[in-house]
Design a protein around this motif. Sequence first.
Motif, PDB file in Angstrom:
ATOM      1  N   ASN A  26     -10.697  -4.988 -12.036  1.00 46.55           N
ATOM      2  CA  ASN A  26      -9.698  -4.028 -12.518  1.00 46.55           C
ATOM      3  C   ASN A  26     -10.156  -3.299 -13.781  1.00 46.55           C
ATOM      4  OD1 ASN A  26      -7.081  -2.813 -12.402  1.00 46.55           O
ATOM      5  ND2 ASN A  26      -6.469  -4.114 -14.120  1.00 46.55           N
TER       6      ASN A  26
ATOM      7  N   HIS B   8     -10.364 -10.846 -10.269  1.00 48.67           N
ATOM      8  CA  HIS B   8      -9.519  -9.682 -10.013  1.00 48.67           C
ATOM      9  C   HIS B   8      -9.464  -8.769 -11.238  1.00 48.67           C
ATOM     10  CE1 HIS B   8      -5.205  -8.136  -9.011  1.00 48.67           C
ATOM     11  NE2 HIS B   8      -6.099  -7.302  -8.569  1.00 48.67           N
ATOM     12  N   ARG B   9      -9.220  -9.371 -12.412  1.00 50.81           N
ATOM     13  CA  ARG B   9      -9.122  -8.592 -13.655  1.00 50.81           C
ATOM     14  C   ARG B   9     -10.442  -7.933 -14.011  1.00 50.81           C
ATOM     15  NH1 ARG B   9      -5.220 -12.234 -17.452  1.00 50.81           N
ATOM     16  NH2 ARG B   9      -3.317 -11.664 -16.355  1.00 50.81           N
TER      17      ARG B   9
ATOM     18  N   CYS C 195     -14.747   4.214  -2.314  1.00 49.58           N
ATOM     19  CA  CYS C 195     -13.388   4.064  -2.859  1.00 49.58           C
ATOM     20  C   CYS C 195     -12.522   3.227  -1.930  1.00 49.58           C
ATOM     21  CB  CYS C 195     -12.723   5.434  -3.036  1.00 49.58           C
ATOM     22  SG  CYS C 195     -13.223   6.272  -4.529  1.00 49.58           S
ATOM     23  N   ALA C 196     -12.592   3.527  -0.635  1.00 52.60           N
ATOM     24  CA  ALA C 196     -11.785   2.790   0.346  1.00 52.60           C
ATOM     25  C   ALA C 196     -12.181   1.314   0.355  1.00 52.60           C
ATOM     26  CB  ALA C 196     -11.954   3.411   1.735  1.00 52.60           C
TER      27      ALA C 196
ATOM     28  N   SER D 117     -11.153  -0.463  -2.935  1.00 52.10           N
ATOM     29  CA  SER D 117      -9.700  -0.621  -3.021  1.00 52.10           C
ATOM     30  C   SER D 117      -9.245  -1.808  -2.178  1.00 52.10           C
ATOM     31  CB  SER D 117      -8.992   0.657  -2.547  1.00 52.10           C
ATOM     32  OG  SER D 117      -9.311   1.726  -3.407  1.00 52.10           O
ATOM     33  N   ILE D 118      -9.834  -1.938  -0.989  1.00 50.07           N
ATOM     34  CA  ILE D 118      -9.503  -3.075  -0.121  1.00 50.07           C
ATOM     35  C   ILE D 118      -9.924  -4.388  -0.799  1.00 50.07           C
ATOM     36  CG2 ILE D 118      -9.958  -4.166   2.128  1.00 50.07           C
ATOM     37  CD1 ILE D 118      -8.218  -1.626   2.315  1.00 50.07           C
TER      38      ILE D 118
ATOM     39  N   MET E 291     -10.111  -4.949  -3.998  1.00 55.71           N
ATOM     40  CA  MET E 291      -9.147  -5.148  -5.080  1.00 55.71           C
ATOM     41  C   MET E 291      -7.840  -5.752  -4.523  1.00 55.71           C
ATOM     42  SD  MET E 291      -8.911  -4.255  -8.424  1.00 55.71           S
ATOM     43  CE  MET E 291      -7.532  -4.259  -9.583  1.00 55.71           C
ATOM     44  N   LEU E 292      -7.348  -5.200  -3.410  1.00 57.83           N
ATOM     45  CA  LEU E 292      -6.115  -5.700  -2.796  1.00 57.83           C
ATOM     46  C   LEU E 292      -6.306  -7.125  -2.254  1.00 57.83           C
ATOM     47  CD1 LEU E 292      -4.947  -2.456  -0.947  1.00 57.83           C
ATOM     48  CD2 LEU E 292      -3.837  -3.508  -2.927  1.00 57.83           C
TER      49      LEU E 292
ATOM     50  N   ALA F 221      -6.129  -9.505  -5.186  1.00 59.77           N
ATOM     51  CA  ALA F 221      -4.723  -9.642  -5.591  1.00 59.77           C
ATOM     52  C   ALA F 221      -4.001 -10.588  -4.639  1.00 59.77           C
ATOM     53  CB  ALA F 221      -4.036  -8.274  -5.610  1.00 59.77           C
TER      54      ALA F 221
ATOM     55  N   PRO G 214     -11.469   1.410 -12.255  1.00 62.96           N
ATOM     56  CA  PRO G 214     -10.947   2.709 -12.701  1.00 62.96           C
ATOM     57  C   PRO G 214     -12.039   3.614 -13.286  1.00 62.96           C
ATOM     58  CG  PRO G 214      -9.511   0.954 -13.441  1.00 62.96           C
ATOM     59  CD  PRO G 214     -10.738   0.303 -12.876  1.00 62.96           C
TER      60      PRO G 214
ATOM     61  N   ARG H 293      -9.291 -14.025 -12.784  1.00 65.15           N
ATOM     62  CA  ARG H 293     -10.324 -13.469 -13.663  1.00 65.15           C
ATOM     63  C   ARG H 293     -11.254 -12.547 -12.875  1.00 65.15           C
ATOM     64  NH1 ARG H 293     -10.348 -18.694 -16.025  1.00 65.15           N
ATOM     65  NH2 ARG H 293     -12.187 -19.280 -14.872  1.00 65.15           N
TER      66      ARG H 293
END
Lengths: 148, 148, 148
Positions: A76, A72-73, A17-18, A21-22, A24-25, A28, A80, A70
């Motif tokens: 996304n 990134h999306r 998860c960590a 998440s990084i 993903m950030l 972005a 989840p 794209r």
Amino acid sequence: MSPLSADPSFKLFALCCAILSILMLMLAGMTAARRSKAKKYLNPEDSKVSFAGATQIEGAEDAATARVQRAHRNLNESLPIFFGLGLVFVLAGASPLGAKICFAGFTAARILHAIAYLNALQPWRTIFYGLGAFALTGMAVMIVVAVA
Amino acid sequence: MSPLSADPSFKLFALCCAILSILMLMLAGMTAARRSKAKKYLNPEDSKVSFAGATQIEGAEDAATARVQRAHRNLNESLPIFFGLGLVFVLAGASPLGAKICFAGFTAARILHAIAYLNALQPWRTIFYGLGAFALTGMAVMIVVAVA
Amino acid sequence: MSPLSADPSFKLFALCCAILSILMLMLAGMTAARRSKAKKYLNPEDSKVSFAGATQIEGAEDAATARVQRAHRNLNESLPIFFGLGLVFVLAGASPLGAKICFAGFTAARILHAIAYLNALQPWRTIFYGLGAFALTGMAVMIVVAVA
């Protein structure tokens, strides 16, 4: 310390998860950086704070920026599901071996998918996407087996 | 009552989840309301149920609608990370002080980000986005420390 | 076996998560399938691996593909909220009756929403969207009641 903290499946999930998440950030942040480099903005107010000569466009995106976006999306739309299924998987006490394979497999596949997307590497992008989707499907099936 | 219900970090997280979910649903509702006001629809079948004289466009979006939608999508790229990391954070029993700062900080930052986006307030939008991303990064780091 | 595995609310939530994740993956797969059928690609590298005569477009999407993608994105904006609120709901030990109604109601509403979207059925699409949003709002309210 909570009892879950001693569960190897939970520890692996927490780590994945960590990392994701990084990732993903980072994607972005890269979208914003590319957009700034292209000096094209979706919001008129953005060009004022950045570059005096920036083009103001509403609704259009630079090609290089659009590629990062794209990637990134795509993450996304996938991440989840991993967060939701992963926690349910751990809390249901489903297969520790399945956790190892699916959690590590999904995380590796999504990192490689992002790299393949940003570098326009086909068929690798599709292969890594498929592996990620396969891991999620496996988790969904094992959850149903665990609670049924 | 579950033992988690007595954990102050879990209670704060639960409250933040409820608030941010309502914010997300509000932004979704506002997108639909703006689209209806602009009388422009992405789906041909939508104009029939709403206004007789509505323009039917496939794939294009009114400028004011697009702004609400970007605010909505931005939250949609951030909120799942908060849900995933937040629950793992609480279940890992990570720092209660860190939970207070990150959970409340992220929630406040994202509410202010939505307000700044809808009102085209720069550099505030970027500042609040950065604070939200900073809170998520902090949570990821504290999770790794807690399970390592 | 974890104590949660015996909780009927958790079992129902786990089942709903698995079903909705599969729905999400199916919509993602349908987007790719439609795009391939339309022979239009967002990424130049994709046309090389698929069809020799495919049109290379950056940033534009075929109308039929765009419809599946909107259905997919709509679920993507809703599902993470369900994952987040649902787990908090179960872990907070909130109303078992509320769990049954909201979890099953949301899952049914989102499956029907996807069907209505793909077949351009209005006002059904809006009705099912509203029922899903209503279930999420109910969950948020019951969570606040449970932890307050």
